[in-house]
Scaffold this motif. Structure first.
Motif, PDB file in Angstrom:
ATOM      1  N   THR B 157      41.524  55.643  43.617  1.00 48.63           N
ATOM      2  CA  THR B 157      41.736  54.605  44.369  1.00 48.63           C
ATOM      3  C   THR B 157      40.674  53.730  45.169  1.00 48.63           C
ATOM      4  O   THR B 157      40.224  51.837  44.809  1.00 48.63           O
ATOM      5  N   THR B 160      37.722  52.346  42.994  1.00 48.24           N
ATOM      6  CA  THR B 160      38.528  51.044  42.154  1.00 48.24           C
ATOM      7  C   THR B 160      37.756  50.038  43.048  1.00 48.24           C
ATOM      8  O   THR B 160      36.902  49.348  43.011  1.00 48.24           O
ATOM      9  N   ILE B 164      34.882  47.609  42.748  1.00 45.76           N
ATOM     10  CA  ILE B 164      34.740  45.799  42.986  1.00 45.76           C
ATOM     11  C   ILE B 164      33.560  45.802  44.220  1.00 45.76           C
ATOM     12  O   ILE B 164      33.296  44.462  44.110  1.00 45.76           O
ATOM     13  N   ASN B 185      40.871  43.006  49.607  1.00 47.37           N
ATOM     14  CA  ASN B 185      41.891  43.413  48.662  1.00 47.37           C
ATOM     15  C   ASN B 185      42.894  43.515  47.755  1.00 47.37           C
ATOM     16  O   ASN B 185      43.464  43.951  46.799  1.00 47.37           O
ATOM     17  N   SER B 193      37.980  40.565  41.315  1.00 43.73           N
ATOM     18  CA  SER B 193      38.279  41.591  40.477  1.00 43.73           C
ATOM     19  C   SER B 193      39.398  40.525  39.751  1.00 43.73           C
ATOM     20  O   SER B 193      39.601  40.875  38.728  1.00 43.73           O
ATOM     21  N   ASN B 195      42.429  40.995  39.697  1.00 44.25           N
ATOM     22  CA  ASN B 195      43.295  42.104  39.667  1.00 44.25           C
ATOM     23  C   ASN B 195      44.747  41.920  40.084  1.00 44.25           C
ATOM     24  O   ASN B 195      44.867  42.177  41.104  1.00 44.25           O
ATOM     25  N   MET B 198      45.930  45.166  41.985  1.00 45.45           N
ATOM     26  CA  MET B 198      45.574  45.183  43.488  1.00 45.45           C
ATOM     27  C   MET B 198      46.854  45.745  44.394  1.00 45.45           C
ATOM     28  O   MET B 198      46.915  46.920  45.381  1.00 45.45           O
ATOM     29  N   SER B 201      48.024  49.488  43.914  1.00 47.27           N
ATOM     30  CA  SER B 201      46.581  49.724  44.745  1.00 47.27           C
ATOM     31  C   SER B 201      47.085  50.372  46.380  1.00 47.27           C
ATOM     32  O   SER B 201      46.190  51.811  46.304  1.00 47.27           O
ATOM     33  N   ASN B 320      44.990  51.685  36.537  1.00 50.81           N
ATOM     34  CA  ASN B 320      43.647  50.569  37.886  1.00 50.81           C
ATOM     35  C   ASN B 320      42.733  50.675  37.866  1.00 50.81           C
ATOM     36  O   ASN B 320      42.183  49.734  38.022  1.00 50.81           O
ATOM     37  N   THR B 324      40.007  47.517  36.529  1.00 48.76           N
ATOM     38  CA  THR B 324      39.463  46.959  36.992  1.00 48.76           C
ATOM     39  C   THR B 324      37.693  46.732  36.270  1.00 48.76           C
ATOM     40  O   THR B 324      37.648  45.505  36.845  1.00 48.76           O
ATOM     41  N   LEU B 327      38.221  44.524  33.946  1.00 49.40           N
ATOM     42  CA  LEU B 327      37.971  43.139  35.225  1.00 49.40           C
ATOM     43  C   LEU B 327      36.519  42.865  35.222  1.00 49.40           C
ATOM     44  O   LEU B 327      36.023  41.541  35.366  1.00 49.40           O
ATOM     45  N   LEU B 328      36.310  43.709  36.173  1.00 52.75           N
ATOM     46  CA  LEU B 328      35.186  43.615  36.320  1.00 52.75           C
ATOM     47  C   LEU B 328      33.899  43.357  35.161  1.00 52.75           C
ATOM     48  O   LEU B 328      32.282  42.270  35.758  1.00 52.75           O
TER      49      LEU B 328
END
Lengths: 178, 331
Positions: B157, B160, B164, B185, B193, B195, B198, B201, B320, B324, B327-328
């Motif tokens: 996590t 992640t 970001i 976040n 992100s 996302n 999150m 997360s 996740n 992420t 998505l990034l």
């Protein structure tokens, strides 16, 4: 910074303190190593090993590479030493250390080997012309990542193969016992 | 700021004092919180609201005899509580409380905190082993297997969040969440992100913090009904006190990390009174949640505990991480 170290700084200044910390780190590393080699109990040897790792991590930090230093603690202390300690505690009952020579390499041979190694290393250290290098790069995670995946990608791949083989080996051993 | 010997010593003293005072007063907060939940007054005699209780407890603990059980490994027995407290104090060095209040900001700050957290589990092992008591030993094995299991989803996590932010610098991670409180976040859509997972997360990270600090409902290492007291069964006096303080110092560090990684550090909503107090507010709200959970949730079983980590949290956090990363790449 280098000039300050070269021209003996005062003890009660930051540079002096840094020097003292460096000496303490060397002492920690050596003490840990000696405990790891000479203790009667296996768990204590593991504790010595942890002390030694932490000392080495401190030396890395001193050498301007905090990333390597933190990885040293995270991997060697947090993972490897804990695994060793765990295995020792679960597996071995208390054992008295055997005294006296146990193999052909103990006794005079061991002493000769140790003396030869110590002499060799001392000669090497004294005769090498140590170049004082400026920082090669900033030692940041990005830099290390880029170098690892470009210049040193072969080593990187080889390490992954070694780890894969280790995992497969562990699986084979675990399966056999079932 | 010039680096002088005075600054260095002052920073060290402040870090130690912050850890120690927090540890002492969180014990008080915990007892008062427990009392509130159980509908009784709690320690309220010494001083206003019982605020003098922690120093008095400290004096009492120090006045007691430190008994070392026969056949115990003396060196490791004495070293273990020190080893428990040392990483807890070290971690405070790199935690940024605000723009200016940080002892030493490092570009691998995240890594440093997890490295020292890993050192903590060795102290549990040595405490359990060196006291030569089978319950203490069992407890330390449980505690370490739990710490090892929950370290994995926690680190995933964290990766992640590091991905970001693009940095392991705690300061940088907070800066990346600045601007509006919707950039924190924990909030899914407006962050960098975008996302949607999150919040999940955040929950995973918080659960792992609970487990890493051996807190209820994951305090299998201290299950009184099964293991007498846990890995510190044989410890009396300040040895016990140090373990206790280390536990609370670890809670503070876990909450600091949650605040920095997910709640935007010292960032404030709508630019209201910006400053360090926002960090402190978030920090102590999280700690209050820790105490609240401890006294309202029953303890799980050891299998439930390990299954939760290996079968649910690790796959979810890995998923996740991949999401992420994707998505990034897209945004």
């Amino acid at each position: 910074m280098n000039q300050n170290i070269a021209s003996h700084p005062e003890l009660f200044s930051v540079e002096g303190l840094v020097g003292v910390v460096f000496l303490i780190l060397i002492a920690i590393t050596l003490t840990g190593g000696i405990i790891a080699c000479n203790s009667n109990r296996v768990v204590r040897a593991v504790a010595g090993l942890i002390v030694c790792f932490v000392g080495v991590a401190g030396l890395y930090f001193f050498l301007n590479s905090p990333f390597i230093s933190m990885m040293q603690i995270l991997i060697y202390v947090g993972a490897i030493a804990v695994t060793i300690a765990f295995a020792v505690m679960l597996a071995a009952p208390e054992e008295k250390k055997k005294f006296g020579p146990t193999g052909p390499l103990e006794g005079p041979f061991a002493f000769a080997t140790a003396a030869l190694l110590a002499g060799g290393f001392s000669l090497l250290a004294l005769n090498t012309d140590w170049p004082v290098r400026q920082k090669i790069n900033d030692g940041s995670v990005e830099e290390i990542g880029i170098r690892l995946l470009t210049e040193h990608s072969m080593v990187f791949e080889l390490i992954s193969i070694v780890l894969l083989i280790a995992i497969l080996g562990a699986l084979v051993i675990a399966r056999r016992e079932e | 700021m010039r680096l002088t010997l005075f600054n260095v010593v002052a920073a060290v003293i402040i870090a130690i004092a912050f850890a120690a005072v927090n540890a002492a007063y969180l014990v008080w907060a915990e007892r008062r919180g427990a009392a509130r939940i159980q509908r009784r007054p709690g320690p309220n005699i010494n001083g206003p609201f019982g605020l003098l209780q922690p120093p008095l407890d400290g004096i009492k603990l120090m006045a007691k005899q430190l008994t070392i059980p026969g056949g115990a490994d003396k060196v490791l027995f004495i070293a273990a509580p020190v080893l428990a407290m040392f990483p807890a104090i070290m971690s405070f060095v790199t935690i940024p409380f605000s723009e200016n209040i940080v002892a030493k900001n490092m570009n691998v700050g995240v890594l440093m905190i997890f490295a020292f957290a890993a050192l903590g589990s060795t102290s549990l092992l040595f405490a359990g082993w060196s006291s030569r008591n089978k319950y203490a030993m069992m407890a330390s094995i449980r505690a370490v297997s739990q710490t090892v299991a929950y370290e994995i989803p926690m680190l995933i996590t964290t990766i992640t969040v590091v991905m970001i932010a693009g940095s392991m610098d705690l300061m940088e991670i907070v800066h990346q969440q600045s601007g509006s409180f919707l950039h924190w976040n924990i909030f899914p859509l407006l962050g960098k992100s975008h996302n949607i997972l999150m919040p999940l997360s955040f929950l995973i990270f918080f659960t792992c913090t609970l487990a890493e600090t051996n807190r209820s409902p994951f305090d299998l290492g201290e299950a009184e009904s099964e293991l007498v007291a846990g890995f510190h069964t044989e410890y009396g006096s300040m040895g016990f006190g140090l373990f206790f303080m280390a536990e609370y110092a670890n809670i503070v560090i876990g909450s600091c990390m949650t605040t920095i990684l997910f709640l935007g550090g010292w960032g404030c909503p709508f630019g209201l009174f910006p400053g360090v107090w926002w960090f402190i507010l978030k920090l102590y709200l999280l700690i209050a949640t820790f105490i609240w959970i401890r006294w309202t949730f029953p303890r799980t079983t050891i299998y439930g505990l390990l299954n939760l980590s290996w079968k649910i949290l690790i796959p979810l956090s890995l998923f996740n991480l991949l999401l992420t990363a994707g998505l990034l790449k897209v945004f």
